[in-house]
Design an enzyme around this catalytic site. Structure first.
Site, mmCIF file in Angstrom:
data_model
loop_
_atom_site.group_PDB
_atom_site.id
_atom_site.type_symbol
_atom_site.label_atom_id
_atom_site.label_comp_id
_atom_site.label_asym_id
_atom_site.label_seq_id
_atom_site.Cartn_x
_atom_site.Cartn_y
_atom_site.Cartn_z
ATOM 1 N N ALA A 15 -11.507 7.933 -3.642
ATOM 2 C CA ALA A 15 -10.408 7.585 -4.547
ATOM 3 C C ALA A 15 -10.791 7.816 -6.004
ATOM 4 O O ALA A 15 -9.970 8.274 -6.806
ATOM 5 C CB ALA A 15 -9.997 6.132 -4.338
ATOM 6 N N ARG A 34 -8.730 -4.527 -5.596
ATOM 7 C CA ARG A 34 -8.459 -5.671 -4.723
ATOM 8 C C ARG A 34 -8.384 -6.992 -5.455
ATOM 9 O O ARG A 34 -7.779 -7.944 -4.964
ATOM 10 C CB ARG A 34 -9.526 -5.743 -3.632
ATOM 11 N N ALA A 83 -7.479 4.306 0.331
ATOM 12 C CA ALA A 83 -8.225 3.085 0.648
ATOM 13 C C ALA A 83 -8.219 2.807 2.146
ATOM 14 O O ALA A 83 -7.194 2.941 2.821
ATOM 15 C CB ALA A 83 -7.615 1.895 -0.095
ATOM 16 N N SER A 84 -9.369 2.425 2.650
ATOM 17 C CA SER A 84 -9.495 2.036 4.053
ATOM 18 C C SER A 84 -10.743 1.197 4.186
ATOM 19 O O SER A 84 -11.739 1.461 3.497
ATOM 20 C CB SER A 84 -9.586 3.262 4.961
ATOM 21 N N LYS A 159 -9.160 4.347 12.365
ATOM 22 C CA LYS A 159 -8.535 5.492 11.709
ATOM 23 C C LYS A 159 -7.437 6.088 12.579
ATOM 24 O O LYS A 159 -6.374 6.491 12.085
ATOM 25 C CB LYS A 159 -9.585 6.559 11.380
#
Length: 339
Positions: A15, A34, A83-84, A159
């Site tokens: 990112a 966050r 984001a993950s 995923k």
């Protein structure tokens, strides 16, 4: 007026580079963090490459909560949902799966309500891979990983389920927002900061001499800069709407990566071990000494590869060689004092 692009998870490795390249190309960027107080670190990292003054803004939003997403999407034209959750396997697989799946749906709901033109979601090549780890050959985007395969590690399942949920959501949506997904391989390349090394941590361990040997694992190495280019092309190309794109790179064994580092880094390469670890030794270590190795043992010797023909044809995408990505990654880590 420049278009406004939302990048989720601005403190992350991929990112952060998305933010940099979007700013370079003249977009205004908003990125999510966050919790309040994380904005400074993102700005400092981005500023090492490009001046974000007046064109980078922030929104507080977490994948695990509804709050903040409507505000984050207000006035946004395009979205890169990068984001993950990452991390080691948990006793509860849902600890990784739920944030990935539910987070993708939160972003899509807010994006469709805001009338965003297109959302590009970062999935993974592991969501388009054969269930059998013994498989060889080349596969493409038409293949879906079986999420019910009991041998899948939680990250791979997360995923797959997150991307599936996104497409299922869009199949019931009737509006202007479009979805595209990008499925990368092993992401290396230069770093903006050492605060969140992500996938490049393995290169740091190899260069620092903390790996006594290398397992017989093959990786499809893609440079983070090329992966970001694929995202932006997927965001803008008219023919990309409603499509999946594999963005993997050259297939190399970890032993080859070790030799590249040892031969290409001069004095810094001397600590890199090129000794191949026997499969049985890795399995024994995973069973008795290092449980974190359990997630990689099914991939020992796996040769399945992915085709990037679609991304090359539709997006005009051309990734750089794995050697360049690996060495640029290592040199960047050295410059940042990470090894």
């Amino acid at each position: 007026m420049p278009e406004l692009v939302l990048v989720t998870g601005g403190s992350g490795y991929i990112a952060g580079w998305c933010v940099v390249e979007l700013l370079r190309r003249g977009y205004d960027v908003r990125t999510t963090v966050r919790a309040p107080g994380k904005e400074r670190a993102v700005t400092d990292a981005v500023s090492t490459v490009v001046d974000p003054a007046g064109r980078l803004s922030f929104a507080v939003a977490d994948l695990t909560a509804d709050e903040g997403w409507d505000a984050a999407l207000k006035g946004v034209d395009l979205v890169l949902h990068v984001a993950s959750p990452l991390g080691a396997a948990s006793d509860d697989p849902e600890a990784l799966i739920a944030p990935a799946r539910d987070g993708a749906l939160r972003v899509l709901r807010a994006a469709t309500e805001a009338g965003v033109r297109r959302v590009v979601l970062t999935s993974a090549a592991n969501a388009a891979s054969p269930s059998s780890y013994a498989s060889e050959g080349v596969t493409d985007e038409t293949l879906w990983t079986d999420p019910d395969d009991p041998t899948l590690i939680p990250y791979r399942r997360s995923k797959t389920l997150a991307e599936r949920a996104a497409w299922d959501f869009m199949s019931g949506y009737d509006g202007p927002t479009e979805l595209t997904t990008v499925l990368p391989g092993a992401v290396f390349g230069p770093v903006l900061t050492t605060a969140n090394l992500g996938s490049v941590g393995i290169i740091a361990r190899m260069v620092s001499g903390k790996m006594p040997g290398v397992p017989r694992i093959g990786l499809e190495v893609v440079d983070v800069r090329d992966l970001v280019d694929a995202h932006i092309r997927a965001m803008t190309a008219p023919g990309a709407a409603g499509q999946r794109f594999l963005a993997t790179g050259e297939f190399v064994w970890m032993e080859d990566i070790a030799r590249t580092l040892r031969d290409g880094l001069g004095e810094h390469g001397r600590t890199v071990s090129t000794r191949r670890l026997p499969d049985f030794a890795v399995r024994l270590a995973a069973r008795f000494r290092d449980p974190s190795l359990r997630e990689i043992t099914p991939a020992l010797g796996r040769r399945n590869r992915h085709s990037t023909e679609k991304a090359r044809r539709v997006l005009g995408w051309e990734p750089r060689p794995a050697r360049e990505a690996v060495l640029d990654c290592a040199r960047s880590l050295i410059e940042h004092g990470a090894v």
